[in-house]
Design a protein around this motif. Structure first.
Motif, mmCIF file in Angstrom:
data_model
loop_
_atom_site.group_PDB
_atom_site.id
_atom_site.type_symbol
_atom_site.label_atom_id
_atom_site.label_comp_id
_atom_site.label_asym_id
_atom_site.label_seq_id
_atom_site.Cartn_x
_atom_site.Cartn_y
_atom_site.Cartn_z
ATOM 1 N N PRO A 2 -50.964 17.651 -31.181
ATOM 2 C CA PRO A 2 -52.066 16.810 -30.926
ATOM 3 C C PRO A 2 -52.686 17.160 -29.679
ATOM 4 O O PRO A 2 -52.223 17.688 -28.778
ATOM 5 C CB PRO A 2 -51.364 15.308 -30.833
ATOM 6 C CG PRO A 2 -50.146 15.616 -31.638
ATOM 7 C CD PRO A 2 -49.932 16.871 -31.437
ATOM 8 N N ARG A 3 -54.255 16.703 -29.750
ATOM 9 C CA ARG A 3 -54.715 16.799 -28.262
ATOM 10 C C ARG A 3 -54.194 15.914 -27.007
ATOM 11 O O ARG A 3 -53.770 14.838 -27.450
ATOM 12 C CB ARG A 3 -56.051 16.771 -28.397
ATOM 13 C CG ARG A 3 -56.796 17.855 -29.239
ATOM 14 C CD ARG A 3 -58.388 17.670 -29.387
ATOM 15 N NE ARG A 3 -58.956 18.460 -30.363
ATOM 16 C CZ ARG A 3 -60.266 18.597 -30.755
ATOM 17 N NH1 ARG A 3 -60.897 17.547 -30.062
ATOM 18 N NH2 ARG A 3 -60.415 19.457 -31.742
ATOM 19 N N PRO A 4 -54.402 16.367 -25.941
ATOM 20 C CA PRO A 4 -53.627 15.409 -24.904
ATOM 21 C C PRO A 4 -54.271 14.011 -24.850
ATOM 22 O O PRO A 4 -53.801 13.116 -24.543
ATOM 23 C CB PRO A 4 -54.131 16.073 -23.585
ATOM 24 C CG PRO A 4 -54.289 17.504 -23.957
ATOM 25 C CD PRO A 4 -54.715 17.926 -25.342
ATOM 26 N N ARG A 5 -55.832 13.983 -25.297
ATOM 27 C CA ARG A 5 -56.393 12.655 -25.595
ATOM 28 C C ARG A 5 -55.813 11.964 -26.823
ATOM 29 O O ARG A 5 -55.567 10.642 -26.200
ATOM 30 C CB ARG A 5 -57.673 12.860 -25.728
ATOM 31 C CG ARG A 5 -58.675 11.586 -25.835
ATOM 32 C CD ARG A 5 -60.179 11.862 -26.152
ATOM 33 N NE ARG A 5 -60.747 10.483 -26.565
ATOM 34 C CZ ARG A 5 -62.223 10.314 -26.727
ATOM 35 N NH1 ARG A 5 -62.599 11.486 -26.431
ATOM 36 N NH2 ARG A 5 -62.739 9.180 -26.953
ATOM 37 N N THR A 6 -55.299 12.506 -27.709
ATOM 38 C CA THR A 6 -54.764 11.716 -28.740
ATOM 39 C C THR A 6 -53.579 11.414 -28.454
ATOM 40 O O THR A 6 -52.853 10.084 -28.662
ATOM 41 C CB THR A 6 -54.429 12.521 -30.099
ATOM 42 O OG1 THR A 6 -55.854 13.268 -30.309
ATOM 43 C CG2 THR A 6 -54.032 11.963 -31.190
ATOM 44 N N ILE A 7 -52.684 12.032 -27.587
ATOM 45 C CA ILE A 7 -51.353 11.622 -27.157
ATOM 46 C C ILE A 7 -51.464 10.430 -26.237
ATOM 47 O O ILE A 7 -50.778 9.515 -26.269
ATOM 48 C CB ILE A 7 -50.553 12.773 -26.387
ATOM 49 C CG1 ILE A 7 -50.326 13.900 -27.341
ATOM 50 C CG2 ILE A 7 -49.441 12.553 -25.783
ATOM 51 C CD1 ILE A 7 -49.769 15.289 -26.587
ATOM 52 N N LEU A 8 -52.465 10.583 -25.316
ATOM 53 C CA LEU A 8 -52.603 9.397 -24.390
ATOM 54 C C LEU A 8 -53.178 7.985 -25.183
ATOM 55 O O LEU A 8 -52.618 7.079 -24.757
ATOM 56 C CB LEU A 8 -53.808 9.807 -23.410
ATOM 57 C CG LEU A 8 -53.323 11.078 -22.225
ATOM 58 C CD1 LEU A 8 -54.414 11.088 -21.314
ATOM 59 C CD2 LEU A 8 -52.068 10.357 -21.377
ATOM 60 N N THR A 9 -54.055 8.202 -25.978
ATOM 61 C CA THR A 9 -54.448 7.194 -27.019
ATOM 62 C C THR A 9 -52.992 6.339 -27.698
ATOM 63 O O THR A 9 -53.099 5.343 -27.650
ATOM 64 C CB THR A 9 -55.542 7.354 -27.577
ATOM 65 O OG1 THR A 9 -56.501 8.036 -26.940
ATOM 66 C CG2 THR A 9 -55.909 6.368 -28.434
ATOM 67 N N ALA A 10 -52.457 7.454 -28.202
ATOM 68 C CA ALA A 10 -51.123 6.922 -29.107
ATOM 69 C C ALA A 10 -50.282 6.059 -27.956
ATOM 70 O O ALA A 10 -49.663 5.034 -28.288
ATOM 71 C CB ALA A 10 -50.417 8.092 -29.597
ATOM 72 N N ALA A 11 -50.096 6.624 -26.830
ATOM 73 C CA ALA A 11 -49.077 6.270 -25.766
ATOM 74 C C ALA A 11 -49.905 4.608 -25.231
ATOM 75 O O ALA A 11 -49.074 3.706 -25.349
ATOM 76 C CB ALA A 11 -49.129 6.867 -24.544
ATOM 77 N N PHE A 12 -51.087 4.632 -25.224
ATOM 78 C CA PHE A 12 -51.707 3.029 -25.057
ATOM 79 C C PHE A 12 -51.376 2.176 -26.088
ATOM 80 O O PHE A 12 -51.163 1.121 -26.027
ATOM 81 C CB PHE A 12 -53.310 3.642 -24.935
ATOM 82 C CG PHE A 12 -53.922 2.117 -25.022
ATOM 83 C CD1 PHE A 12 -54.227 1.194 -23.861
ATOM 84 C CD2 PHE A 12 -54.628 1.746 -26.154
ATOM 85 C CE1 PHE A 12 -54.922 0.056 -23.882
ATOM 86 C CE2 PHE A 12 -55.641 0.745 -26.290
ATOM 87 C CZ PHE A 12 -55.553 -0.085 -24.968
ATOM 88 N N VAL A 13 -51.549 2.821 -27.417
ATOM 89 C CA VAL A 13 -51.206 2.018 -28.861
ATOM 90 C C VAL A 13 -49.929 1.342 -28.639
ATOM 91 O O VAL A 13 -49.595 0.248 -28.792
ATOM 92 C CB VAL A 13 -51.567 2.962 -30.074
ATOM 93 C CG1 VAL A 13 -51.220 1.984 -31.299
ATOM 94 C CG2 VAL A 13 -52.961 3.170 -29.936
ATOM 95 N N ALA A 14 -49.018 2.287 -28.303
ATOM 96 C CA ALA A 14 -47.577 2.073 -28.163
ATOM 97 C C ALA A 14 -47.365 0.806 -27.050
ATOM 98 O O ALA A 14 -46.718 -0.009 -27.293
ATOM 99 C CB ALA A 14 -46.937 3.003 -28.041
#
Length: 248
Positions: A2-14
């Motif tokens: 996953p792109r870094p932006r996707t990882i950061l967004t997933a972390a925000f969702v968590a």
């Protein structure tokens, strides 16, 4: 990857899901029901002695000492995650319920990732995750120590990896999709019907796409490897299947 932006967004969702799902697990619901009592006491016994309440050492399936009208065995996923939670944090209503709350958070993050894989945009993916987070049934079942909802993260993992495989063609994604279904068998009794259905649908999709036969065999093998891990216990406890079928 996953792109870094996707990882950061997933972390925000968590983080957002963690602010909603685990708080006050010990106090809401106010009291533990019969199944939660069984999971809690058995998890405590496993965490402190390695034996369940029937004297079996680290059993694959755990037999309930409570009467349900007939003999009943429970799947290992929630039991052993609850035992780990009790081992780390002690025995309380909240620690017994914690694994399902974490499963619920994982569901929401995985829903975002599946949406991102499908739509290639954050807005609909976040909308899908938000809808799941706000679904009353999902929220309620994520706050009790019962395993009805335990298959869901494994189903979402399967979907995520299957979608990724159909886009990239990389065998490791296909193996991960199959392993997710195989492991998901040990979450809830109904998974013994659900997981083969999703495996069959995957095979049908592969055949429609005219995938190579060895790829189909690879997927089936990835499903079977974790699925067959229960065989040694069933050989030494042959009444498990009969008891569960008779109960249901």
């Amino acid at each position: 990857m996953p792109r870094p932006r996707t990882i950061l967004t997933a972390a925000f969702v968590a983080i957002a899901a963690a602010a909603l799902y685990p708080p006050d697990l010990a106090g809401s619901p106010f009291y533990v029901n019969r199944d939660e009592m069984f999971f809690g006491l058995t998890a405590h016994s496993l965490a402190t002695t390695g034996y369940d309440t029937n004297g079996h050492y680290l059993p694959f399936y755990t037999q309930s000492p409570m009467r349900y009208g007939s003999e009943m065995w429970f799947q290992p996923a929630l039991m052993y995650t609850a035992a780990l939670s009790v081992k780390l944090f002690g025995l309380t209503e909240g620690t017994v319920r914690l694994p399902m709350a974490l499963f619920g958070i994982a569901d929401i993050v995985l829903m975002y990732l599946v949406g991102r894989q499908l739509f290639k945009r954050d807005a609909p993916a976040l909308g899908a995750a938000g809808l799941l987070a706000a679904t009353p049934a999902h929220y309620i079942h994520s706050r009790v120590a019962m395993d009805f909802q335990a298959p869901l993260p494994f189903l979402l993992l399967w979907l995520l990896f299957a979608l990724t495989y159909f886009e990239t063609g990389k065998p490791r994604h296909l193996v991960a999709a199959g392993a997710s279904l195989g492991l998901g068998l040990f979450t809830y009794i109904a998974a013994y019907m659900w997981m083969p259905v999703y495996a069959a649908l995957t095979v049908v999709a592969m055949l429609v796409r005219r995938e190579q036969g060895r790829r189909v065999a690879l997927f089936i093998g990835a499903c079977l490897v974790p699925a067959l891990s229960c065989v040694p216990f069933l050989v030494t406890h042959p009444t498990v299947i009969r008891d569960v079928m008779w109960h249901y």
